[in-house]
Design a protein around this motif. Sequence first.
Motif, short mmCIF file in Angstrom:
data_model
loop_
_atom_site.label_atom_id
_atom_site.label_comp_id
_atom_site.label_asym_id
_atom_site.label_seq_id
_atom_site.Cartn_x
_atom_site.Cartn_y
_atom_site.Cartn_z
N TRP A 1 -7.04 -16.43 -23.86
CA TRP A 1 -8.01 -16.54 -22.77
C TRP A 1 -8.50 -17.96 -22.49
CZ3 TRP A 1 -7.34 -12.45 -20.20
CH2 TRP A 1 -7.15 -11.21 -20.82
N LEU A 2 -8.74 -18.74 -23.55
CA LEU A 2 -9.26 -20.08 -23.31
C LEU A 2 -8.21 -20.98 -22.65
CD1 LEU A 2 -11.43 -22.24 -23.55
CD2 LEU A 2 -10.67 -22.68 -25.91
N GLU A 3 -6.99 -20.93 -23.13
CA GLU A 3 -5.97 -21.83 -22.59
C GLU A 3 -5.73 -21.61 -21.10
OE1 GLU A 3 -2.43 -21.93 -24.94
OE2 GLU A 3 -3.49 -22.55 -26.77
N PRO A 4 -5.56 -20.36 -20.61
CA PRO A 4 -5.40 -20.19 -19.15
C PRO A 4 -6.65 -20.53 -18.36
CG PRO A 4 -5.39 -18.05 -20.27
CD PRO A 4 -5.31 -19.09 -21.33
N LEU A 5 -7.83 -20.38 -18.96
CA LEU A 5 -9.05 -20.80 -18.27
C LEU A 5 -9.10 -22.32 -18.15
CD1 LEU A 5 -11.71 -18.38 -19.82
CD2 LEU A 5 -11.16 -18.59 -17.39
N GLY B 1 -18.67 -13.98 -10.44
CA GLY B 1 -17.23 -14.21 -10.52
C GLY B 1 -16.39 -12.97 -10.58
N ALA B 2 -17.02 -11.80 -10.74
CA ALA B 2 -16.26 -10.58 -10.99
C ALA B 2 -15.49 -10.07 -9.78
CB ALA B 2 -17.19 -9.48 -11.51
N MET B 3 -15.86 -10.49 -8.57
CA MET B 3 -15.15 -10.03 -7.38
C MET B 3 -13.86 -10.82 -7.13
SD MET B 3 -17.01 -7.53 -6.35
CE MET B 3 -16.09 -7.19 -4.85
N ASN B 4 -13.74 -11.96 -7.76
CA ASN B 4 -12.55 -12.78 -7.58
C ASN B 4 -11.33 -12.08 -8.17
OD1 ASN B 4 -10.51 -14.85 -7.93
ND2 ASN B 4 -12.11 -16.37 -7.64
N PRO B 5 -10.25 -11.91 -7.39
CA PRO B 5 -9.06 -11.22 -7.93
C PRO B 5 -8.43 -11.95 -9.11
CG PRO B 5 -8.59 -12.21 -5.78
CD PRO B 5 -10.07 -12.30 -5.99
N ASP B 6 -8.74 -13.24 -9.27
CA ASP B 6 -8.22 -13.98 -10.42
C ASP B 6 -9.08 -13.82 -11.67
OD1 ASP B 6 -6.03 -15.02 -9.00
OD2 ASP B 6 -7.24 -16.68 -8.23
N CYS B 7 -10.20 -13.10 -11.55
CA CYS B 7 -11.03 -12.82 -12.73
C CYS B 7 -10.32 -11.81 -13.60
CB CYS B 7 -12.40 -12.28 -12.29
SG CYS B 7 -13.47 -11.83 -13.68
N ARG B 8 -9.90 -12.23 -14.78
CA ARG B 8 -9.09 -11.38 -15.65
C ARG B 8 -9.83 -10.93 -16.91
NH1 ARG B 8 -3.89 -12.88 -13.94
NH2 ARG B 8 -4.12 -13.16 -11.67
N ILE B 9 -10.95 -11.57 -17.22
CA ILE B 9 -11.61 -11.25 -18.49
C ILE B 9 -13.12 -11.29 -18.35
CG2 ILE B 9 -11.54 -13.67 -19.26
CD1 ILE B 9 -11.04 -10.56 -21.52
N PHE B 10 -13.79 -10.32 -18.97
CA PHE B 10 -15.25 -10.28 -19.05
C PHE B 10 -15.67 -10.58 -20.49
CE2 PHE B 10 -14.31 -7.38 -15.57
CZ PHE B 10 -15.28 -7.67 -14.63
N ILE B 11 -16.70 -11.41 -20.65
CA ILE B 11 -17.40 -11.47 -21.92
C ILE B 11 -18.62 -10.56 -21.75
CG2 ILE B 11 -18.72 -12.90 -23.52
CD1 ILE B 11 -16.91 -15.22 -22.89
N VAL B 12 -18.65 -9.48 -22.52
CA VAL B 12 -19.67 -8.44 -22.35
C VAL B 12 -20.63 -8.47 -23.52
CG1 VAL B 12 -20.10 -5.96 -22.05
CG2 VAL B 12 -18.02 -7.00 -21.09
N ALA C 1 -6.62 -24.22 -17.96
CA ALA C 1 -5.59 -24.62 -17.01
C ALA C 1 -5.95 -24.22 -15.58
CB ALA C 1 -4.26 -24.00 -17.41
N GLY C 2 -7.04 -23.47 -15.41
CA GLY C 2 -7.43 -23.02 -14.07
C GLY C 2 -6.53 -21.93 -13.52
N GLU C 3 -5.82 -21.24 -14.41
CA GLU C 3 -4.88 -20.20 -13.98
C GLU C 3 -5.56 -18.86 -13.74
OE1 GLU C 3 -1.21 -22.17 -16.59
OE2 GLU C 3 -2.14 -20.27 -17.22
#
Length: 404
Positions: free
Chosen positions: A122-126, A172-183, A128-130
């Motif tokens: 998760w950190l690496e793709p974040l 950020g949750a509506m963005n289709p690129d949002c792939r992970i939640f910290i809950v 990289a802005g992916e």
Amino acid sequence: MDFAFDARTEELRAQLLAFMDEFVYPAEAVAEEQRAALASPWDTPAVVEELKAEARRQGLWNLFLPDAEYGAGLTNLQYAPLAEITGRSPHLAPTALNCAAPDTGNMEVLAQFGDDAQKKQWLEPLLAGEIRSAFAMTEPEVASSDATNITTRIERDGDDYVITGRKWYISGAMNPDCRIFIVMGKTDPDGTDIRRQQSMVLVPRDTPGVTVKRAMKVFGYEDHYHGGHAEVFFDHARVPVSNLIGEEGGGFAIAQARLGPGRIHHCMRLIGMAERAIELMCRRAVSRTAFGKALAQQGVVHNWIADARVTVEQLRLLVLKTAWLMDTVGNRGAHAEIQAIKIATPRAVVDIIDRAIQLHGAGGVSQDFPLADLYAGARTLMIADGPDEVHQRSLARRELKKYL
């Protein structure tokens, strides 16, 4: 006392100011035009991806992370004037530099508390802005200004955690690129220490039982560039125990560690928003005539502009002092100052933007100027990351303690 920025900061400031003039400001109108043509309002305009590519090419990337292993290795004091510059275009510039909330806070959490597997996934793709991410703490049924109130359950079931709860204003949750939640939820709701009842887990957005129900509006805005602020349901969403961040019961401490830098980043950008408002105010004042003379010749306009300049200079010094303290004595040692800027900056910037709106008349509340949008963002920050009254309560207690 030396008030000069160091050589690296000056170099980056010059580079970033040029980037804003050449790429960001011209992209504001382009982004609006492109968004109107998108299939979904939550999709990212192509010009935003172009800005990200250019920023990364220029090395203006992940400036917020002080850890040189993951980010630019800047101190808080070095980053502060750069964040201020991005605040002049708060929708585009932070995203272009991969320095936009909530991703910044989530990357800080993963960098500081995540294990190797979590960082890899998760950190690496974040970095990289992916992908994008969201932080799910606030709940509609309880006063979330007191984080011990949250009711979302994180229950252990063998090798899994089962998450059940309702969150809202999850940025950020509506963005289709949002792939992970910290809950954030409670793993030990009956524990004797109310600050050890909470834990944080990573929940992929496509996990069965996770429903992003709707976008919450902020003063009528859906905040598309930020990825929206969603209401999210977790209905027995199941993730592996390995998705726990840190240790069970560590969620409250992690939240506090996350919010400290986030608060100062917001205040830095708020000063940039105020500078943009002052610039617009002055341009309007010298270009408009009312009752036979330019607005710039009206005494009340002189007062507004002078007061705004004095206020911004005061706020900037306090924010820079806070950044310096965070670098030299740590977040805990700068706690009082972090609270002070969180109280002072949003309310003062709201007032400056309000005066700029007044000077623009009907235009000030229209979509033809950024002022109404800036106002909504600044006013929201009197609530976000802890409402003013919570910080006032804590700061007053700290002061009174000296006399008890």
